[in-house]
Design an enzyme around this catalytic site. Sequence first.
Site, PDB file in Angstrom:
ATOM      1  N   CYS A  96      -6.205   1.990  -4.602  1.00  0.00           N
ATOM      2  CA  CYS A  96      -5.809   2.716  -3.395  1.00  0.00           C
ATOM      3  C   CYS A  96      -6.805   3.839  -3.138  1.00  0.00           C
ATOM      4  O   CYS A  96      -6.814   4.825  -3.866  1.00  0.00           O
ATOM      5  CB  CYS A  96      -4.412   3.300  -3.580  1.00  0.00           C
ATOM      6  SG  CYS A  96      -3.920   4.409  -2.255  1.00  0.00           S
ATOM      7  N   CYS A 132       0.805  -1.214   0.000  1.00  0.00           N
ATOM      8  CA  CYS A 132       0.000   0.000   0.000  1.00  0.00           C
ATOM      9  C   CYS A 132       0.844   1.273   0.000  1.00  0.00           C
ATOM     10  O   CYS A 132       0.959   1.954   1.009  1.00  0.00           O
ATOM     11  CB  CYS A 132      -0.966   0.035   1.181  1.00  0.00           C
ATOM     12  SG  CYS A 132      -2.143   1.387   1.032  1.00  0.00           S
TER      13      CYS A 132
END
Lengths: 434, 115
Positions: free
Chosen positions: A377, A196
Amino acid sequence: MDISRREWLKLVGQATAIATSGSLLSRAAAAQTNARILILGAGAAGAALANRLSEQLVGGSITLLDPRPEHWYQPGFTLIAAGLKPASYSISQTAQWLPRSATLLSEAAAEIDPDSQTVTTIQGRKIAYDILIVATGLRLDYESIEGMSLDLIGTRGIGSVYAGPALAEKTWQLLDQFTQTGGHALFSRPDTEMKCAGAPLKYAFITEDYATRRGTRDRITIDYCANNNSLFGVPIVSEKVRMLFAERGIDTHYNHIMTAIDADRQIATFQTPQGAVEKSFDFINVIPPMVAHDVVRQSPLPWQTGPWAAQGWVDVDPATLRHKRYPNVFAVGDVAGVPKGKTAASVKWQVPVVVDHIIADLSGRESVEQYNGYTSCPLITKIGRAMLIEFDYKNNLTPSFPGIIAPLEELWISWLMKEVALKATYNAMLRGRA
Amino acid sequence: MKELSIGMLLAIFEEIFGAGLFWAMVICALVVIGLFVLLIIRDKGLIAGRFLWSEITAPIGALAAILFVQIMTDSGFKDLGGPIDLILLIAIGCGGALVAPMFTYLLLGLRDSRR
């Protein structure tokens, strides 16, 4: 209308036949096998794989190895560290997500031998497999930052969102205090592949937002140190973040790689093209280098050359996630040596591809399923707004709702997705239903 | 998102509310709609006075639905960032504005039935 008992029974029988025909068909499509499938890691990828495989296989065995009984919902760490959720939000029990037909062994793998097709656990148990899926996740290498250790998190202004639910909560306590008193905040990202990659940016945005809301923004300065000359791997997103950082008064520094931290003096050291640079902080979000677990790094599975060899990521074909040298080995999730794909959203796309290849292998057919590097994301830019950024291996933006939800726009709807729908979708994925 | 099937949507809603609560809510919604339709059939149309009173609850329902979503998601009106946000806000409001009068009409109908 009068229906006799016989006619009624006949109707019920027909309805039952229609209702069950779907499951009968899917059962017929399932692969009959005696294969021993071993999954290393029972996290997001491991659980989703086990559920989908058990649904589609008749016979054989599915065994998972994972020493940690807790399952962590990692996309929730940012919300915990933002003070919006308690640590318990991200914690559940691994066993609750697994199918009954799978066997979970609470042991860590100590050795992987793909030549003899065995894995040995730390307790000395030797497990033979026909198909191996490496889904171990990755290791947060805090020790490689000089002066850094896990026990510092939550003290002296040192936070770390990634370190786990409890430490994410401690990080929130520091941020809460910092945005009331003021000072200098320091954010960075490591010079390795990382999970991430939006999380370091999100936390810088969140810090700025809290200070603004609390009326302390003029007492706070914020530095963001990028490891190379961009803020995000996808150029168009990097530019957007650069503009937003400038707008919010977040100072950006490129080619800064954190190498050391002095907790007592509250100083972090960065390696830069100009040499070592020291930066003081009152609050810092430490994001350590990320590498594969030692058991993977010490096996023959990682890349043999290039930067990924040192970090230990498994050498798989980026489209099929099948190992390049050992065709009965796959890697899914963080540990896979592919350009993108260290997010739960990637796992959601990777798992069906790998499952189809395994089923095809066991059924004697060839799978055409491919993973295109999709990842997603929800980049939080303030509490209440996010940008829903989705992209692939080629850095193309791949919006799920083109023309409706703009990927580079700060939107409330993207925030709602992050806060409401993401965990539910993640849980459905674990169960093999999404 | 690669695909968004009905099955996946149901799975996601089951995860949001828990399977038991979600299906209980679905059944409740169907029961309310069913009773509402039955009431209209029984009365051979909408009763004007009752409908007027229930219409008054529409703005209350709209506001309640919007505030409920905002409170549950740590967000507010200032977070609206683009046209889709406004459309979503209106859609949520419309949902509340539809459910509240229907529910009120049903309650008034049941009250009148008892008299």
